[in-house]
Motif scaffolding. Structure first.
Motif, PDB file in Angstrom:
ATOM      1  N   PRO A  88     -17.431  33.219 -25.899  1.00 39.63           N
ATOM      2  CA  PRO A  88     -18.428  33.390 -24.843  1.00 39.63           C
ATOM      3  C   PRO A  88     -18.081  34.494 -23.838  1.00 39.63           C
ATOM      4  N   ASP A  89     -16.811  34.871 -23.769  1.00 42.36           N
ATOM      5  CA  ASP A  89     -16.409  35.889 -22.802  1.00 42.36           C
ATOM      6  C   ASP A  89     -16.457  37.306 -23.378  1.00 42.36           C
ATOM      7  N   GLN A  90     -17.013  37.438 -24.567  1.00 44.33           N
ATOM      8  CA  GLN A  90     -17.118  38.756 -25.193  1.00 44.33           C
ATOM      9  C   GLN A  90     -18.547  39.025 -25.623  1.00 44.33           C
ATOM     10  N   GLU A  91     -18.876  40.291 -25.719  1.00 44.29           N
ATOM     11  CA  GLU A  91     -20.191  40.716 -26.214  1.00 44.29           C
ATOM     12  C   GLU A  91     -20.036  41.214 -27.647  1.00 44.29           C
ATOM     13  N   TYR A  92     -21.045  40.981 -28.442  1.00 43.85           N
ATOM     14  CA  TYR A  92     -21.030  41.381 -29.840  1.00 43.85           C
ATOM     15  C   TYR A  92     -22.323  42.121 -30.161  1.00 43.85           C
ATOM     16  N   PRO A  93     -22.315  42.871 -31.249  1.00 47.50           N
ATOM     17  CA  PRO A  93     -23.568  43.503 -31.687  1.00 47.50           C
ATOM     18  C   PRO A  93     -24.574  42.419 -32.111  1.00 47.50           C
ATOM     19  N   ASP A  94     -25.836  42.746 -32.019  1.00 43.11           N
ATOM     20  CA  ASP A  94     -26.886  41.796 -32.389  1.00 43.11           C
ATOM     21  C   ASP A  94     -26.708  41.281 -33.805  1.00 43.11           C
ATOM     22  N   SER A  95     -26.201  42.125 -34.694  1.00 47.70           N
ATOM     23  CA  SER A  95     -26.033  41.708 -36.089  1.00 47.70           C
ATOM     24  C   SER A  95     -25.061  40.533 -36.212  1.00 47.70           C
ATOM     25  N   VAL A  96     -24.058  40.458 -35.351  1.00 46.30           N
ATOM     26  CA  VAL A  96     -23.090  39.358 -35.389  1.00 46.30           C
ATOM     27  C   VAL A  96     -23.777  38.061 -34.964  1.00 46.30           C
ATOM     28  N   TYR A  97     -24.570  38.126 -33.879  1.00 40.71           N
ATOM     29  CA  TYR A  97     -25.288  36.940 -33.430  1.00 40.71           C
ATOM     30  C   TYR A  97     -26.296  36.480 -34.487  1.00 40.71           C
ATOM     31  N   THR A  98     -26.978  37.434 -35.090  1.00 38.28           N
ATOM     32  CA  THR A  98     -27.969  37.112 -36.116  1.00 38.28           C
ATOM     33  C   THR A  98     -27.305  36.437 -37.296  1.00 38.28           C
ATOM     34  N   LYS A  99     -26.183  36.977 -37.760  1.00 39.00           N
ATOM     35  CA  LYS A  99     -25.468  36.398 -38.894  1.00 39.00           C
ATOM     36  C   LYS A  99     -24.967  34.987 -38.563  1.00 39.00           C
ATOM     37  N   ALA A 100     -24.471  34.802 -37.340  1.00 38.31           N
ATOM     38  CA  ALA A 100     -23.976  33.483 -36.930  1.00 38.31           C
ATOM     39  C   ALA A 100     -25.118  32.470 -36.871  1.00 38.31           C
ATOM     40  N   ALA A 101     -26.241  32.868 -36.311  1.00 39.85           N
ATOM     41  CA  ALA A 101     -27.392  31.962 -36.218  1.00 39.85           C
ATOM     42  C   ALA A 101     -27.901  31.597 -37.610  1.00 39.85           C
ATOM     43  N   GLU A 102     -28.026  32.592 -38.477  1.00 39.30           N
ATOM     44  CA  GLU A 102     -28.488  32.332 -39.839  1.00 39.30           C
ATOM     45  C   GLU A 102     -27.498  31.441 -40.591  1.00 39.30           C
ATOM     46  N   GLY A 103     -26.217  31.643 -40.352  1.00 43.52           N
ATOM     47  CA  GLY A 103     -25.193  30.812 -40.991  1.00 43.52           C
ATOM     48  C   GLY A 103     -25.290  29.358 -40.558  1.00 43.52           C
ATOM     49  N   GLU A 104     -25.528  29.121 -39.270  1.00 41.06           N
ATOM     50  CA  GLU A 104     -25.670  27.755 -38.772  1.00 41.06           C
ATOM     51  C   GLU A 104     -26.891  27.067 -39.383  1.00 41.06           C
ATOM     52  N   ILE A 105     -28.001  27.795 -39.439  1.00 40.21           N
ATOM     53  CA  ILE A 105     -29.218  27.232 -40.005  1.00 40.21           C
ATOM     54  C   ILE A 105     -29.014  26.940 -41.498  1.00 40.21           C
ATOM     55  N   GLU A 106     -28.387  27.855 -42.210  1.00 40.04           N
ATOM     56  CA  GLU A 106     -28.130  27.661 -43.643  1.00 40.04           C
ATOM     57  C   GLU A 106     -27.217  26.457 -43.862  1.00 40.04           C
ATOM     58  N   PHE A 107     -26.176  26.315 -43.019  1.00 43.58           N
ATOM     59  CA  PHE A 107     -25.283  25.164 -43.126  1.00 43.58           C
ATOM     60  C   PHE A 107     -26.067  23.867 -42.922  1.00 43.58           C
ATOM     61  N   ASN A 108     -26.900  23.829 -41.880  1.00 49.59           N
ATOM     62  CA  ASN A 108     -27.686  22.623 -41.604  1.00 49.59           C
ATOM     63  C   ASN A 108     -28.647  22.314 -42.747  1.00 49.59           C
ATOM     64  N   PHE A 109     -29.196  23.350 -43.344  1.00 50.11           N
ATOM     65  CA  PHE A 109     -30.105  23.175 -44.476  1.00 50.11           C
ATOM     66  C   PHE A 109     -29.355  22.555 -45.664  1.00 50.11           C
ATOM     67  N   GLU A 110     -28.185  23.087 -45.977  1.00 50.08           N
ATOM     68  CA  GLU A 110     -27.396  22.560 -47.097  1.00 50.08           C
ATOM     69  C   GLU A 110     -26.934  21.133 -46.817  1.00 50.08           C
ATOM     70  N   ASP A 111     -26.549  20.859 -45.572  1.00 46.66           N
ATOM     71  CA  ASP A 111     -26.147  19.518 -45.175  1.00 46.66           C
ATOM     72  C   ASP A 111     -27.317  18.543 -45.336  1.00 46.66           C
ATOM     73  N   ALA A 112     -28.506  18.963 -44.935  1.00 37.47           N
ATOM     74  CA  ALA A 112     -29.699  18.122 -45.069  1.00 37.47           C
ATOM     75  C   ALA A 112     -30.041  17.881 -46.540  1.00 37.47           C
ATOM     76  N   LYS A 113     -29.804  18.875 -47.391  1.00 33.84           N
ATOM     77  CA  LYS A 113     -30.059  18.699 -48.824  1.00 33.84           C
ATOM     78  C   LYS A 113     -29.145  17.608 -49.403  1.00 33.84           C
ATOM     79  N   ILE A 114     -27.906  17.572 -48.946  1.00 31.18           N
ATOM     80  CA  ILE A 114     -26.980  16.541 -49.405  1.00 31.18           C
ATOM     81  C   ILE A 114     -27.484  15.167 -48.954  1.00 31.18           C
ATOM     82  N   GLU A 115     -27.879  15.063 -47.693  1.00 33.68           N
ATOM     83  CA  GLU A 115     -28.390  13.788 -47.192  1.00 33.68           C
ATOM     84  C   GLU A 115     -29.644  13.353 -47.948  1.00 33.68           C
TER      85      GLU A 115
END
Length: 167
Positions: free
Chosen positions: A97-124
């Motif tokens: 939180p104390d550092q700034e990143y390029p938008d691409s890093v935030y985008t990749k992190a957000a997409e990764g979280e959503i993809e993880f939640n999607f895969e987790d939901a598929k297991i459930e």
């Protein structure tokens, strides 16, 4: 502050809120569990105890009798194992939180979280179908509620440990 050109869609807003809360719960649960584990060299987190406590909590909350427990517990452990494997193979995006990143890093992190939640939901979803074959609809619903209670109590317990450590 933010103006959108699209009309506000209440259903989409509620879905986004649910998704956001799910992400927060998963992250919080992961962090809480990590903080509770011994920090000494050579010690590994006691996943066996965690699993035992989780199974005990969920089956108690579901009020399963012995016959239903015998059918449910092996499948439940199988599901938890799959979910654990998913968590361990997911790439970690460390954003401080104390550092700034390029938008691409935030985008990749957000997409990764959503993809993880999607895969987790598929297991459930996969195990929901299996649980429906061996449990009553009320018991299946109780399982879902018990999972929520477990996560809530687990996070509450973690807060207590953190507060004690800060004193």
């Amino acid at each position: 502050l933010l103006k959108t050109s699209k009309p506000h869609n209440l259903k989409t807003s509620n879905n986004m809120k649910r998704l956001f809360l799910t992400i927060i719960l998963v992250i919080g649960c992961s962090l809480t569990f990590a903080q509770e584990q011994p920090k000494h060299k050579g010690h590994r987190p006691n996943f066996e105890k965690f699993l035992k406590d989780r199974v005990s909590f969920v089956t108690r909350a579901m009020e399963l009798d012995a016959a239903d427990s015998v059918k449910f517990v092996p499948l439940y452990l199988e599901m938890l194992k799959e979910k654990g494997e998913l968590m361990f193979k997911r790439p970690r995006q460390r954003i401080r939180p104390d550092q700034e990143y390029p938008d691409s890093v935030y985008t990749k992190a957000a997409e990764g979280e959503i993809e993880f939640n999607f895969e987790d939901a598929k297991i459930e979803k996969k195990y929901l179908q299996k649980f429906q074959e061996i449990l009553t609809p009320k018991q299946v619903f109780s399982w879902i509620q018990a999972e929520k209670k477990f996560i809530g109590s687990f996070m509450q317990k973690g807060r207590g440990h953190r507060q004690e450590a800060q004193k």
